[in-house]
Design a protein around this motif. Structure first.
Motif, PDB file in Angstrom:
ATOM      1  N   ARG A 265       0.835  -1.216   0.000  1.00  0.00           N
ATOM      2  CA  ARG A 265       0.000   0.000   0.000  1.00  0.00           C
ATOM      3  C   ARG A 265       0.863   1.258   0.000  1.00  0.00           C
ATOM      4  NH1 ARG A 265      -4.822  -2.435   3.986  1.00  0.00           N
ATOM      5  NH2 ARG A 265      -5.311  -4.069   2.473  1.00  0.00           N
ATOM      6  N   GLN A 266       1.972   1.203   0.714  1.00  0.00           N
ATOM      7  CA  GLN A 266       2.863   2.359   0.749  1.00  0.00           C
ATOM      8  C   GLN A 266       3.463   2.625  -0.635  1.00  0.00           C
ATOM      9  OE1 GLN A 266       3.060   4.264   3.609  1.00  0.00           O
ATOM     10  NE2 GLN A 266       3.891   5.690   2.089  1.00  0.00           N
ATOM     11  N   ALA A 267       3.804   1.546  -1.349  1.00  0.00           N
ATOM     12  CA  ALA A 267       4.351   1.732  -2.701  1.00  0.00           C
ATOM     13  C   ALA A 267       3.336   2.450  -3.582  1.00  0.00           C
ATOM     14  CB  ALA A 267       4.727   0.375  -3.304  1.00  0.00           C
ATOM     15  N   ARG A 268       2.069   2.065  -3.480  1.00  0.00           N
ATOM     16  CA  ARG A 268       1.033   2.727  -4.299  1.00  0.00           C
ATOM     17  C   ARG A 268       0.831   4.178  -3.865  1.00  0.00           C
ATOM     18  NH1 ARG A 268      -1.738  -2.287  -3.439  1.00  0.00           N
ATOM     19  NH2 ARG A 268      -3.287  -1.273  -2.121  1.00  0.00           N
ATOM     20  N   LEU A 269       0.838   4.399  -2.552  1.00  0.00           N
ATOM     21  CA  LEU A 269       0.659   5.781  -2.063  1.00  0.00           C
ATOM     22  C   LEU A 269       1.843   6.652  -2.485  1.00  0.00           C
ATOM     23  CD1 LEU A 269      -0.796   5.136   1.504  1.00  0.00           C
ATOM     24  CD2 LEU A 269      -2.007   5.983  -0.526  1.00  0.00           C
ATOM     25  N   ASP A 270       3.044   6.069  -2.489  1.00  0.00           N
ATOM     26  CA  ASP A 270       4.219   6.832  -2.917  1.00  0.00           C
ATOM     27  C   ASP A 270       4.128   7.172  -4.408  1.00  0.00           C
ATOM     28  OD1 ASP A 270       5.221   6.774  -0.366  1.00  0.00           O
ATOM     29  OD2 ASP A 270       6.723   5.220  -0.763  1.00  0.00           O
ATOM     30  N   ALA A 271       3.599   6.221  -5.204  1.00  0.00           N
ATOM     31  CA  ALA A 271       3.392   6.523  -6.628  1.00  0.00           C
ATOM     32  C   ALA A 271       2.334   7.619  -6.776  1.00  0.00           C
ATOM     33  CB  ALA A 271       2.975   5.255  -7.377  1.00  0.00           C
ATOM     34  N   ARG A 272       1.287   7.512  -5.957  1.00  0.00           N
ATOM     35  CA  ARG A 272       0.184   8.481  -6.031  1.00  0.00           C
ATOM     36  C   ARG A 272       0.657   9.894  -5.687  1.00  0.00           C
ATOM     37  NH1 ARG A 272      -5.239   6.862  -2.822  1.00  0.00           N
ATOM     38  NH2 ARG A 272      -4.750   4.936  -3.972  1.00  0.00           N
ATOM     39  N   SER A 273       1.522   9.997  -4.694  1.00  0.00           N
ATOM     40  CA  SER A 273       1.971  11.312  -4.231  1.00  0.00           C
ATOM     41  C   SER A 273       3.089  11.879  -5.105  1.00  0.00           C
ATOM     42  CB  SER A 273       2.461  11.207  -2.790  1.00  0.00           C
ATOM     43  OG  SER A 273       3.671  10.469  -2.739  1.00  0.00           O
ATOM     44  N   GLY A 274       3.640  11.063  -5.977  1.00  0.00           N
ATOM     45  CA  GLY A 274       4.749  11.519  -6.799  1.00  0.00           C
ATOM     46  C   GLY A 274       6.112  11.258  -6.183  1.00  0.00           C
ATOM     47  N   LYS A 275       6.110  10.660  -4.996  1.00  0.00           N
ATOM     48  CA  LYS A 275       7.391  10.358  -4.339  1.00  0.00           C
ATOM     49  C   LYS A 275       8.118   9.219  -5.073  1.00  0.00           C
ATOM     50  CE  LYS A 275       9.047   8.817   0.209  1.00  0.00           C
ATOM     51  NZ  LYS A 275       8.578   8.213   1.480  1.00  0.00           N
ATOM     52  N   LEU A 276       7.336   8.263  -5.613  1.00  0.00           N
ATOM     53  CA  LEU A 276       7.898   7.123  -6.340  1.00  0.00           C
ATOM     54  C   LEU A 276       7.621   7.298  -7.832  1.00  0.00           C
ATOM     55  CD1 LEU A 276       9.085   4.201  -6.553  1.00  0.00           C
ATOM     56  CD2 LEU A 276       6.754   3.363  -6.166  1.00  0.00           C
TER      57      LEU A 276
END
Lengths: 268, 268
Positions: free
Chosen positions: B15-26
């Motif tokens: 879930r963190q990987a998806r949230l990081d993609a969502r926020s632009g961090k990843l």
């Protein structure tokens, strides 16, 4: 040396095959008898060697998948079938003294000893039936000959006096069929299981694929690769090299027909 | 393009990987993120093409193992994870118009349409993890490069406008390891499953194993054979050949990290 993919016999056919061997009516190979039933290789050794041979089987389950081991002197094998008498229920035996073949009788009651232990080992008939059921070709059955077998450079794991090279059987297949054959035969670990090698024969010490050490050569067609399975001839060749003072095996192709069902040997 | 055989992350890491993609961090590749979790290839097509593409996946499950398909216009994929928004949760996308790559954004909310259908397709990361867990070498991971992929002479089964050759990925293995890899990967039919070919590349129309059509070449050592799996690049190359007026895919290596667990994909 062929198996029948067709009608599956009832257990009565398996019992009848043994009774026919017992009465002397059946003295030939057991291929195609009681289709669907597990057939087994036989090695009978004096008790003094039995513990080491059992250890050898335990260490080498692919060439020596042990289906049952008797009590010393007891001709019964209740795990493999009702009322089996291992002294009479195989159509033809081989008797060995100090490593020399001395007789090929159809009955060994007269030479039975109280210290003899029977080892029954799984046979490729079972997985060949599964291959045929899956529409995979089995070349030596198509050609009506014995499967080609080869001594390899792969050592077995020694136990006591027992050691020697792995013997393999070979069936040529197209790559996609080889992949399916690996899937199909992996389900049958108690009857040799998955192949031990595919492709280049020289990688396992086979110099000439056209000249098997046992059995008959078979055609390898364009686009096919040789697929190699651990073979039940391995324990026979290992036992022969030990030259036990006394030993009995089945004659090639003259197997014990058991009450076990091939399809029930599948692990999944 | 490596997977991590080590520590298995909790679903929180997925879930963190998806949230990081969502926020632009990843914004980079997802290899090694949330080890143990299934990652997925993406194809987003207009509804007018969705039925045919679904049929194509149904007819070609080895290259196109469909993990989930969305409702038209709906960015959620509840089968694959909690609170997924497919418009934001992949680190980098590719946007195609009439078959031409027009953008590589990190978010596609601004170009989203009510007729878009998302297809999420299984990825080889899952079975590579199982191979590594079994002690099998994965050469491109060892070499730190992308897996070599090849267009073959094997046709896919056409559906509507979708057709074209099967693309395969290749991993070189010794014969005994190839046999084990067939066993291991057969357990994962929803992530490409068993190989489609082993051995001679020319039999499936590969002229030069040293020159892959996609990815990087890898070393094939003495005694090794090439082993070929159906590849998730197949649907991408098939979609590209149709030149749809509008289409979105993931950028290579930038996958959807799902809540599904690789080990739970095993059928036995």
């Amino acid at each position: 040396m062929v198996s029948n993919p067709g009608a599956r016999g009832s257990v009565e056919l398996a019992r009848q095959a043994r009774l026919d061997a017992r009465s002397g009516k059946l003295t030939g190979p057991t291929a195609n008898l009681a289709p669907g039933h597990v057939q087994a290789n036989l090695a009978i050794l004096p008790r003094a060697l039995a513990a080491d041979f059992l250890h050898f089987c335990q260490r080498n389950p692919k060439p020596c998948p042990l289906l049952a081991m008797s009590e010393p002197g007891d001709p019964a094998l209740p795990e493999l079938g009702h009322d089996i008498d291992i002294r009479t229920d195989i159509p033809r035996y081989r008797v060995w003294k100090n490593g020399e073949l001395v007789a090929e009788p159809t009955d060994v009651r007269d030479i039975w000893r109280d210290d003899l232990v029977s080892f029954l080992i799984g046979c490729s008939f079972s997985f060949e039936e599964a291959m045929l059921d899956n529409g995979l070709p089995v070349r030596h059955i198509e050609q009506g000959c014995n499967v080609p077998m080869y001594r390899t450079s792969i050592p077995t794991h020694a136990a006591g006096a027992f050691s020697g090279p792995l013997v393999v059987s070979m069936r040529p297949l197209k790559a996609a069929d080889a992949i399916r054959a690996i899937q199909v035969t992996s389900r049958f670990p108690s009857v040799h299981g998955a192949p031990v090698h595919i492709g280049d024969p020289s990688l396992i010490g086979i110099a000439d694929i056209g000249r098997p050490d046992y059995g008959d050569p078979v055609e390898i067609r364009a686009g096919e690769m040789p697929v190699f399975w651990a073979c039940g001839v391995t324990p026979q060749s290992v036992v022969a090299s030990v030259r036990p003072e006394f030993c009995i095996t089945h004659a090639p192709g003259h197997m014990l027909v058991t009450d076990l069902v091939n399809s029930r040997m599948a692990v999944f």
